[in-house]
Enzyme design. Structure first.
Site, PDB file in Angstrom:
ATOM      1  N   VAL A  90       1.225  -1.206   0.091  1.00  0.00           N
ATOM      2  CA  VAL A  90      -0.132   0.084   0.118  1.00  0.00           C
ATOM      3  C   VAL A  90       1.015   0.815   0.276  1.00  0.00           C
ATOM      4  O   VAL A  90       1.378   1.448   0.491  1.00  0.00           O
ATOM      5  CB  VAL A  90      -0.850  -0.077   1.752  1.00  0.00           C
ATOM      6  CG1 VAL A  90      -1.898   1.595   1.022  1.00  0.00           C
ATOM      7  CG2 VAL A  90      -1.600  -1.323   1.148  1.00  0.00           C
ATOM      8  N   GLU A  91       0.544   1.951  -0.778  1.00  0.00           N
ATOM      9  CA  GLU A  91       1.692   3.165  -1.709  1.00  0.00           C
ATOM     10  C   GLU A  91       1.096   4.191  -0.373  1.00  0.00           C
ATOM     11  O   GLU A  91       0.085   4.628  -0.653  1.00  0.00           O
ATOM     12  CB  GLU A  91       2.518   3.429  -2.875  1.00  0.00           C
ATOM     13  CG  GLU A  91       2.573   2.147  -3.856  1.00  0.00           C
ATOM     14  CD  GLU A  91       4.394   2.022  -2.984  1.00  0.00           C
ATOM     15  OE1 GLU A  91       4.978   2.626  -2.460  1.00  0.00           O
ATOM     16  OE2 GLU A  91       4.502   0.644  -3.737  1.00  0.00           O
ATOM     17  N   GLY A  92       1.779   5.239  -0.255  1.00  0.00           N
ATOM     18  CA  GLY A  92       2.052   6.863   0.127  1.00  0.00           C
ATOM     19  C   GLY A  92       1.000   7.018   1.534  1.00  0.00           C
ATOM     20  O   GLY A  92       0.530   7.825   1.177  1.00  0.00           O
TER      21      GLY A  92
END
Length: 425
Positions: A90-92
């Protein structure tokens, strides 16, 4: 977020289905308003279904070719641990904008997760063994960052050429010359979509026919680039051309199990690189000790050309190549043979034909708008239709919402004209 949350993204998709029940041969809920068929139960298809349902369009049918939901999110058991062979991070999560997947994973599902440490300056191995000096590596990293920055500035200063390329595959599709091969019949595999001003008809490989007012196609870009689904009438030229202007990347995560650990662990040691003179040859490694203590498991990533090559050879051959690399990286260690290996084959799978869409040089928001644009009563969604987050799960999630809202505007508000701004507007 790392491999320990391998089930997180699939569960996130499941959460979106909380108010829906995937029915292979029936509607998802009590009929209301127009009937919509959704092709594919990946993140974008489920997100679109949820958005439509919340808007009162509840006569929905999801047709999924495989025996599971999640699409390119796929948890598998490997030697006693759950690993994710598809979307994994899960990016950011700490950015200015919150990734919409993160609250689902962290608050709704409350899944165990780990912040990934991508530090590699002290963990780059020479082709014939031993580590590169940290100062030397950092110098190379800084230089690469500077080149990237200058490239971005140069690109922004250049005028657009206005010229377009056309691929061989696009020409084959335009003139019905694309080669095809034998296929094994599987129920719920959509093979034909017929559309007119009055409705749509969807045919599956088991000869079933489903009729609806609209259809939402959420397959991967890779599938659209094959002849798995035939459109009748044929998609317009502009749509076919834009489908082939984008690339379908291949990202392969190979998992290995060992009888003992021989690699370093601890802070800053989660990732390490192998600097081969052969581009992309078993280059990026992750040890999973933090997520699965005592599992003695490694993950090595390959992409594109190497992925395609590896998919076409036996797992034993791949394991032999990997063992040769590891023994070069750790010449002073007793490196035992891997006891198990898992090699995903996304490119070979006709239901995916790769892992995520990739923007090549020369395309812009204009082409993404064309990818997303409906053709009559046929609507399109997927991570490849996201102009900001192509290739990401949250891109698929947001694309499903966006495409559903386009359909809602037509079905409920009679606003059916979709405007694609000019390439240089």
């Amino acid at each position: 977020m790392s491999s320990s949350t391998s089930s997180a993204l699939v569960l996130a998709a499941a959460v979106l289905l909380a108010a829906l029940t995937v029915a292979q041969h029936g509607s998802l809920a009590a009929a209301a308003g127009p009937r919509v068929i959704i092709v594919g139960a990946g993140m974008s298809g489920i997100s679109a279904a949820k958005t439509l349902s919340e808007a009162g369009i509840t006569d929905l049918l999801i047709l999924e070719a495989t025996d599971r939901i999640g699409g390119r999110m796929h948890k598998k058991n490997f030697s006693g641990i759950n690993v994710e062979i598809g979307a994994n991070w899960v990016e950011g999560v700490n950015g200015g904008k919150m990734n919409p997947i993160w609250p689902i994973v962290n608050e709704t599902l409350k899944l165990r997760n780990f912040l990934t440490d991508f530090s590699v300056a002290t963990n780059i191995y020479k082709e014939d063994g031993g580590l590169y000096d940290e100062a030397y590596v950092q110098k190379i990293i800084d230089r690469a960052d500077a080149v990237e920055s200058k490239g971005e500035k140069l690109s922004a200063s250049l005028p657009a050429s206005g010229s377009d390329d056309i691929s061989i595959l696009a020409m084959q599709r335009l003139y019905d010359h694309q080669p095809n091969g034998p296929a094994t019949p599987v129920d719920m595999v959509v093979t034909e979509i017929s559309y007119s001003s009055s409705g749509v008809s969807v045919r599956t490989e088991d000869k079933s026919v489903y009729k609806a007012d609209y259809v939402m196609v959420s397959t991967s870009l890779g599938v659209l680039q094959t002849d798995l689904i035939h459109f009748k009438p044929k998609l317009p030229t502009w749509k076919i051309l834009v489908i082939y202007q984008f690339d379908m990347a291949v990202y392969t995560k190979i998992f290995l199990k060992f009888p003992k650990r021989f690699w370093p662990v601890g802070k800053g040691k989660e990732f390490f690189l192998y600097a081969s003179t052969r581009r992309g040859y078993y280059a990026a490694w992750q040890q999973l000790e933090k997520q699965y203590p005592g599992a003695n498991a490694l993950l090595v990533t390959v992409t594109d050309e190497e992925s395609r090559r590896i998919e076409q050879q036996s797992d034993n051959q791949t394991k032999a190549e990997i063992m040769e690399v590891l023994r070069k990286m750790f010449p002073g260690e007793d490196v035992p043979d891997a006891t198990d290996i898992l090699v995903p084959r996304w490119w070979s799978d006709r239901f995916y034909k790769g892992t995520y869409a990739n923007w090549p040089v020369g395309v812009s928001r204009y082409e993404v708008d064309q990818l997303r644009a409906p053709v009559g009563r046929v609507y399109f969604t997927g991570e490849h239709t996201s102009d900001k987050y192509t290739g990401y799960v949250h891109g698929a999630y947001l694309a499903g919402i966006d495409s559903a809202e386009i359909l809602i505007n037509c079905a409920q508000k009679k606003m059916c004209k979709y405007l694609v701004k000019g390439k240089y507007d």
